[in-house]
Scaffold this active site. Structure first.
Site, PDB file in Angstrom:
ATOM      1  N   SER A 170      -0.811 -22.914   2.537  1.00 40.27           N
ATOM      2  CA  SER A 170      -1.544 -23.812   1.643  1.00 40.27           C
ATOM      3  C   SER A 170      -3.048 -23.543   1.766  1.00 40.27           C
ATOM      4  O   SER A 170      -3.464 -22.396   1.638  1.00 40.27           O
ATOM      5  CB  SER A 170      -1.186 -25.269   1.960  1.00 40.27           C
ATOM      6  OG  SER A 170      -1.709 -26.147   1.002  1.00 40.27           O
ATOM      7  N   ASP A 196       7.524 -24.439  -5.939  1.00 35.74           N
ATOM      8  CA  ASP A 196       6.168 -24.903  -5.641  1.00 35.74           C
ATOM      9  C   ASP A 196       5.394 -25.071  -6.952  1.00 35.74           C
ATOM     10  O   ASP A 196       5.153 -24.103  -7.677  1.00 35.74           O
ATOM     11  CB  ASP A 196       5.471 -23.881  -4.734  1.00 35.74           C
ATOM     12  CG  ASP A 196       4.138 -24.377  -4.182  1.00 35.74           C
ATOM     13  OD1 ASP A 196       3.570 -25.328  -4.738  1.00 35.74           O
ATOM     14  OD2 ASP A 196       3.665 -23.785  -3.195  1.00 35.74           O
ATOM     15  N   HIS A 223       6.151 -27.290  -2.412  1.00 39.93           N
ATOM     16  CA  HIS A 223       5.006 -26.748  -1.683  1.00 39.93           C
ATOM     17  C   HIS A 223       5.119 -26.976  -0.176  1.00 39.93           C
ATOM     18  O   HIS A 223       4.701 -26.131   0.612  1.00 39.93           O
ATOM     19  CB  HIS A 223       3.728 -27.394  -2.215  1.00 39.93           C
ATOM     20  CG  HIS A 223       2.481 -26.878  -1.561  1.00 39.93           C
ATOM     21  ND1 HIS A 223       2.042 -25.580  -1.719  1.00 39.93           N
ATOM     22  CD2 HIS A 223       1.587 -27.472  -0.717  1.00 39.93           C
ATOM     23  CE1 HIS A 223       0.929 -25.400  -1.018  1.00 39.93           C
ATOM     24  NE2 HIS A 223       0.640 -26.522  -0.404  1.00 39.93           N
TER      25      HIS A 223
END
Length: 384
Positions: A163, A329, A362
């Site tokens: 991330s 995601d 995600h």
């Protein structure tokens, strides 16, 4: 090198095993120079470490976090509580601490010990608040780099991030291309797409619209919790995928005793989940740090390092790069992982791309051990 916890007053939310290291200037200056202007007269980086540094200092792995975690990535004797990446780091685990010296740093601008908006400005004796300089992902990477130097590591075996941490890892490899052998970027991007920018922009606006934000000059005991709670709920929605919401909650209702008296209060289990996790986050995270880190993600653009994304990625000299993306995601779509893979590959570098079918969106890298552990184990087992 000073790694004691008494470098400055330590907030109560810093995990027990976290250590602090003070950075000593920046390339001949006494201050830490920020990429978009301004400087910090004093920078402290919070970190935790596991394993032992080899005699040749050639087994160090630096881990960058996402927006919200502390440096407590895994448990230790000093702090046996599970870390945010517990299944990934440790003896015999994918990032094996019997082989590697693993260091996880709390990001510059965060609030778990590293210098950020809630820290005291040594020049004024007051908290920075919104006088903290503009923060970029490159600044976060540089703080991690300087912290490793203070710890006696001039060259990394690997840098790893997911991330926002994946962006920081890319920024590290771009700024110090000859100082890292292996690169791992997970569920990240060369730059944020409009959907991600829009989501974070709304989150920041919600925080700033809370009267308790007070233009960023709130007292630590009077944070804008209503705004932060709503912003975090939006974030939580973007971190997961629709199919997981369906399978996990369907249309299940909360027990009547938990509904409360509000006419429009919580009724569904998914609402209860968002409410609980948002409040848990807000109780331990500084609002200004949230704003600074969120905006840093929007600003990051690999193209600034070469004129185009591919030109920027061509500056990465890692012996091998692993790129992992997740099909569900929505925040950092798998196409953005393909962009990293293709750009590094076009430069003639050794790069591997793994596309995972996880339904957890995600946040898969945090919870989907079944998919992520084998991929990471294979990559690190091949590092000689």
């Amino acid at each position: 090198m000073n790694t004691a916890k008494d470098i400055h007053s330590v907030p109560s939310w810093i995990p027990p095993a976290t250590r602090l290291v003070e950075l000593h200037g920046d390339y001949g200056t006494t201050d830490f120079i920020m990429r978009r202007g301004g400087s910090l007269p004093k920078v402290v980086v919070a970190y935790e470490s596991w394993g032992r540094l080899s005699q040749m200092h050639d087994n160090a792995v630096l881990v960058f976090t996402g927006l919200s975690p502390s440096a407590h990535a895994c448990s230790s004797h000093e702090d046996p509580s599970p870390g945010w990446w517990e299944y990934m780091i440790g003896p015999g685990k994918p990032i094996d601490t019997d082989r590697f010296y693993v260091v996880c740093v709390n990001s510059l601008g965060s609030c778990f010990g590293t210098t950020g908006p809630s820290s005291i400005n040594s020049k004024t004796g007051k908290r920075y608040c919104v006088d903290f300089p503009d923060l970029t992902i490159e600044d976060i990477a540089k703080a991690g780099h300087h912290a490793m130097q203070e710890l006696g590591v001039d060259h990394l075996c690997a840098v790893v991030g997911a991330s926002m941490g994946g962006m920081s890892s890319l920024a590290y490899a771009l700024q110090y291309p000859d100082e890292v052998d292996y690169l791992v970027t997970i569920s990240s991007a060369c730059r944020s797409l409009p959907l991600a920018v829009a989501m974070r922009s709304i989150q920041r606006e919600i925080v700033r619209c809370d009267p308790d934000w007070k233009d960023g000059l709130y007292e630590p005991s009077e944070e804008p919790k209503n705004g932060m709670t709503l912003a975090r709920k939006i974030g939580l929605i973007s971190y997961r995928a629709g199919e997981e919401w369906n399978q996990r909650f369907n249309r299940a209702r909360v027990s009547p005793k938990f509904k409360g008296r509000s006419k429009f209060g919580i009724e569904f289990e998914v609402e209860s989940y968002l409410d609980y996790n948002a409040h848990k986050f807000v109780d331990a995270f500084d609002a200004n740090s949230y704003l600074y880190l969120s905006r840093a993600m929007d600003w990051f653009d690999v193209a600034e390092h070469g004129g185009s994304v591919n030109a920027g990625l061509a500056k990465i000299h890692s012996r091998k790069t692993l790129v992992i993306g997740v099909e569900t995601d929505i925040l950092f779509p798998v196409t953005q992982q393909e962009e990293i893979f293709n750009g590094i590959g076009k430069a003639g570098r050794n790069v591997e791309f793994i596309r995972l079918p996880s339904i957890k969106g995600h946040d898969s890298f945090l919870i989907d051990e079944e998919n992520f552990a084998p991929a990471m184990s294979k990559f690190f087992s091949e590092i000689s």
